[in-house]
Design an enzyme around this catalytic site. Structure first.
Site, PDB file in Angstrom:
ATOM      1  CG  LEU A  41      -2.011   1.086   1.292  1.00  0.00           C
ATOM      2  CD1 LEU A  41      -1.481   2.390   1.847  1.00  0.00           C
ATOM      3  CD2 LEU A  41      -2.670   1.342  -0.074  1.00  0.00           C
ATOM      4  CE1 TYR A 178      11.196 -15.422   5.596  1.00  0.00           C
ATOM      5  CE2 TYR A 178      13.380 -14.693   6.319  1.00  0.00           C
ATOM      6  CZ  TYR A 178      12.330 -15.603   6.380  1.00  0.00           C
ATOM      7  OH  TYR A 178      12.424 -16.691   7.218  1.00  0.00           O
ATOM      8  CE  LYS A 237      14.064  -2.724  -2.154  1.00  0.00           C
ATOM      9  NZ  LYS A 237      12.622  -2.545  -1.839  1.00  0.00           N
ATOM     10  CB  ALA A 268      13.473   3.521   3.721  1.00  0.00           C
ATOM     11  N   GLY A 269      12.234   1.377   1.886  1.00  0.00           N
ATOM     12  CA  GLY A 269      12.320   0.467   0.749  1.00  0.00           C
ATOM     13  C   GLY A 269      11.090   0.516  -0.132  1.00  0.00           C
ATOM     14  CG  ASP A 270       7.436  -0.327   1.644  1.00  0.00           C
ATOM     15  OD1 ASP A 270       7.976  -1.411   1.339  1.00  0.00           O
ATOM     16  OD2 ASP A 270       6.874  -0.132   2.739  1.00  0.00           O
TER      17      ASP A 270
END
Length: 311
Positions: A41, A178, A237, A268-270
């Site tokens: 999301l 994960y 990443k 941050a990764g999303d």
């Protein structure tokens, strides 16, 4: 094999599959700030902001018929996200999580999600039209968390959908995300990941997650493994370190953007994934896409919570 080149003159249709939860952000004084978040999301919101009217971004999930679910849908609609594939299951509730951050901005999550509506996202009669619609999208995006919360039956139905979508030239994008607590065992998680990876065109990977799940010794081992799966574009990443990319035989290394103070690394990764995907779909190179990803992530980690205010 499909590449992430621009999708042509028509407005691309992108569906992101996963879970949004009620988010509680614990403040320094112990009080809680309530909002909403979830990996796919978060990516959907940032992707919608980045693409604007150049794409149709839809979210695929299952919610309850409660006031929190109502509020989620209202926020998504305000962000330009389509809700046609959102199921509302009577008597059910969304999951909930709390973010606790330390003095360095590193986060710890506490979850309440075992009975969340999303666990039946692909198992109810209402899921049939959703599953039938997905192969007609240009891009399907999901994560390792998606795989976990869907359960065995839901994952099997997702895989059949991915196969059909690829046959219709859709691009399949996967973020590994994960989370060991969501799985009965590491062996179950490995099996689930390996069942979907042969269908992935763009893999957006966090190195720490790859090492925790598969035990890879280094980045080169990750690239070699995904080459065996036939993934044409792989992005590693690495937080504040350089991002490493292999795309159709070419290698790229793009430095992260430095920030003076990290407030909260949530999403941050999303956000990186959203900006990367948007730039690639709009015709940018892998290096340009990684620069866009770093730029957005550097803004996100300087604000509390998963979603920063619109610019």
């Amino acid at each position: 094999m499909n590449t992430l080149s621009p999708l042509g003159p028509n407005t691309p249709r992108i569906a992101l599959i996963g879970e949004c939860m009620i988010e509680l952000q614990q403040r320094a004084d112990g009080s809680l700030q309530q909002s909403f978040g979830g990996d796919t999301l978060n990516t959907a919101v940032y992707l919608s902001r980045a693409m604007g009217d150049k794409a149709q971004v839809d979210y695929v999930t299952a919610l309850g018929d409660d006031s929190f679910s109502d509020a989620m849908c209202q926020i998504w609609r305000s962000e330009g996200i389509g809700l046609d594939l959102v199921q509302r299951l009577p008597g059910r509730l969304p999951g909930l999580y709390c973010i606790q951050t330390d003095a360095h901005g590193e986060r710890r999550f506490l979850y309440w999600r075992n009975e969340a509506a999303v666990r039946d996202c692909f198992t109810t009669p209402a899921a049939e039209p959703v599953l039938a619609a997905l192969p007609d999208y240009d891009v399907l995006y999901f994560s390792g968390i998606t795989l976990a919360v869907l359960g065995m039956q839901g994952r099997a139905r997702l895989i059949r959908t991915l196969v059909e979508a690829r046959q219709r030239d859709a691009r399949i994008v996967f973020d590994n995300n994960y989370r060991p607590r969501l799985w009965a065992s590491v062996e179950e998680a490995r099996g689930a990941y390996r069942s979907v990876l042969p269908y992935v065109d763009l893999a957006l990977l966090t190195v720490d997650d790859e090492q925790a799940l598969f035990g890879f010794a280094d980045c080169e081992s990750v690239f070699e493994a995904y080459a065996q799966f036939g993934t044409p574009e792989v992005v590693l990443k690495r937080g504040a370190e350089t991002c490493l990319i292999r795309c159709e035989g070419e290698a790229f290394e793009v430095p992260a953007q430095k920030v003076d103070k990290v407030i909260d690394t949530t999403a941050a990764g999303d956000s990186f994934s959203a900006a990367y995907l948007a730039k690639r779909l709009l015709g940018g190179s892998p290096a340009e896409a990684a620069e866009a990803g770093h730029r957005l992530a550097s803004q996100v980690i300087q604000c509390p919570g998963a979603l920063i205010p619109k610019a």
